[in-house]
Design an enzyme around this catalytic site. Structure first.
Site, short mmCIF file in Angstrom:
data_model
loop_
_atom_site.label_atom_id
_atom_site.label_comp_id
_atom_site.label_asym_id
_atom_site.label_seq_id
_atom_site.Cartn_x
_atom_site.Cartn_y
_atom_site.Cartn_z
CG ASN A 13 -13.46 1.71 -3.53
OD1 ASN A 13 -13.65 2.83 -4.00
ND2 ASN A 13 -12.25 1.16 -3.46
CE LYS A 27 -11.48 -0.52 -6.66
NZ LYS A 27 -10.45 -1.50 -6.98
CG HIS A 44 -8.18 0.99 -1.89
ND1 HIS A 44 -7.47 0.54 -2.99
CD2 HIS A 44 -9.30 0.22 -1.83
CE1 HIS A 44 -8.15 -0.44 -3.56
NE2 HIS A 44 -9.26 -0.65 -2.89
CD GLU A 93 -7.43 0.37 -6.60
OE1 GLU A 93 -8.16 1.36 -6.49
OE2 GLU A 93 -7.87 -0.75 -6.91
CD GLU A 116 -10.04 -3.83 0.00
OE1 GLU A 116 -11.15 -4.09 -0.48
OE2 GLU A 116 -9.35 -2.86 -0.36
N GLY A 130 -9.61 -6.88 -7.79
CA GLY A 130 -9.84 -6.66 -9.22
C GLY A 130 -9.28 -7.76 -10.10
CB SER A 154 -12.38 -11.00 -6.53
OG SER A 154 -11.39 -10.35 -7.32
C1 PEP Z 1 -11.43 -2.87 -3.75
O1 PEP Z 1 -10.95 -2.15 -4.59
O2 PEP Z 1 -11.51 -2.47 -2.57
C2 PEP Z 1 -11.86 -4.19 -4.14
C3 PEP Z 1 -12.06 -5.09 -3.22
O3 PEP Z 1 -12.03 -4.41 -5.48
P1 PEP Z 1 -12.68 -5.72 -6.20
O4 PEP Z 1 -13.93 -6.05 -5.44
O5 PEP Z 1 -12.95 -5.28 -7.59
O6 PEP Z 1 -11.66 -6.79 -6.10
#
Ligand code: PEP
Length: 254
Positions: free
Chosen positions: A12, A14, A98, A100, A170, A176, A216
């Protein structure tokens, strides 16, 4: 790695990367991952790079995903992207709900369910994201929160559609932040989600649904996470922006 379901690892990107930067990354990924057959590899660039990336991955083993989509078709929906528009660029997957978008755009489970239905209607595979916040985990309500999100975000889908849906677990506190759920924490919630799917559509359907972990994921934790029986892939944010880390996550997962 011997898995019951084929792993699916999606990047992703973003709101990152110009068209030129997107093309450079995908050219490197094509080269690095050319031999990979054991994992479905998906990249999800910004809308503005979809057309270019789509052409750049022709005849490769890399598949294309979008990061969001409108819940309607064509029409008077200013600023939206219709499922059919994604199909024009051979998009196969679309990330929906997601955290976000749940947080900043206030997307509800009901909206995500409408988008998931629209995605299936256009023959796109939705990657439906769920996950608890840190406060919810600390309050001990991870399971009920995730159950509500799963039931709400898949509401109205047929068993066949659910079977083709990818779910991304997630935990919001791991996105992040550099804090990864332990493999045991991830497995526990993934198994719980599969149990919710059994309750909704029965064992056979639940066994076919792929559940990704996101939060992460890095080259050094991918293998341990992917080795869990109910972890069927990863949704990768930060580490998908760079060829070395994304390619190593894929390779370390095999
Ligand atoms: C994400 O935004 O879906 C995500 C898992 O981000 P990160 O890997 O940076 O934690």
């Amino acid at each position: 790695m011997d898995k019951e379901r084929k792993l699916i690892i999606a990047g992703n990107w973003k709101c990152n990367k110009t068209v030129a930067e997107s093309l450079a990354l995908v050219a490197d990924l094509r080269r690095e991952l050319a031999a990979v057959k054991e994992v479905d590899v998906v990249v999800c660039p910004a809308f503005t790079a979809l057309e270019s990336v789509s052409k750049a991955i022709l005849d490769s083993n890399i598949r294309l995903g979008a990061q969001n989509m409108g819940d309607n078709g064509y029409g008077a929906f200013t600023g939206e992207i219709a499922p059919g528009m994604l199909k024009e660029f051979s998009v196969g997957y679309v990330i929906l709900g997601h955290s976000e978008r749940r947080q900043f755009q206030k997307e509800s489970d009901a909206l995500i369910a409408r988008k998931a239905a629209a995605a299936h209607g256009a023959n796109l595979i939705p990657i439906v994201c769920v996950g608890e916040t840190l406060a919810e985990r600390e309050a001990g309500i991870t399971n009920p929160v995730v159950e509500t999100q799963i039931k709400g975000s898949l509401a109205g889908l047929s068993a066949e559609q659910v079977e083709r849906t990818v779910i991304a677990y997630e935990p919001v506190w791991a996105i992040g932040t550099g804090k990864t759920a332990t493999s045991a924490q991830a497995q526990e919630v993934h198994a719980f989600i599969r149990g919710v799917l059994v309750g909704l559509h029965g064992d056979a359907v639940a066994r076919r649904v792929r559940i990704q972990y996101g939060g992460s994921v890095k080259p050094n934790n991918a293998r341990e996470l992917m080795s869990q029986p109910d972890v069927d892939g990863a949704l990768v944010g930060g580490a998908s922006l760079e060829v070395r880390s994304f390619a190593d996550i894929v390779k370390n997962s095999i």
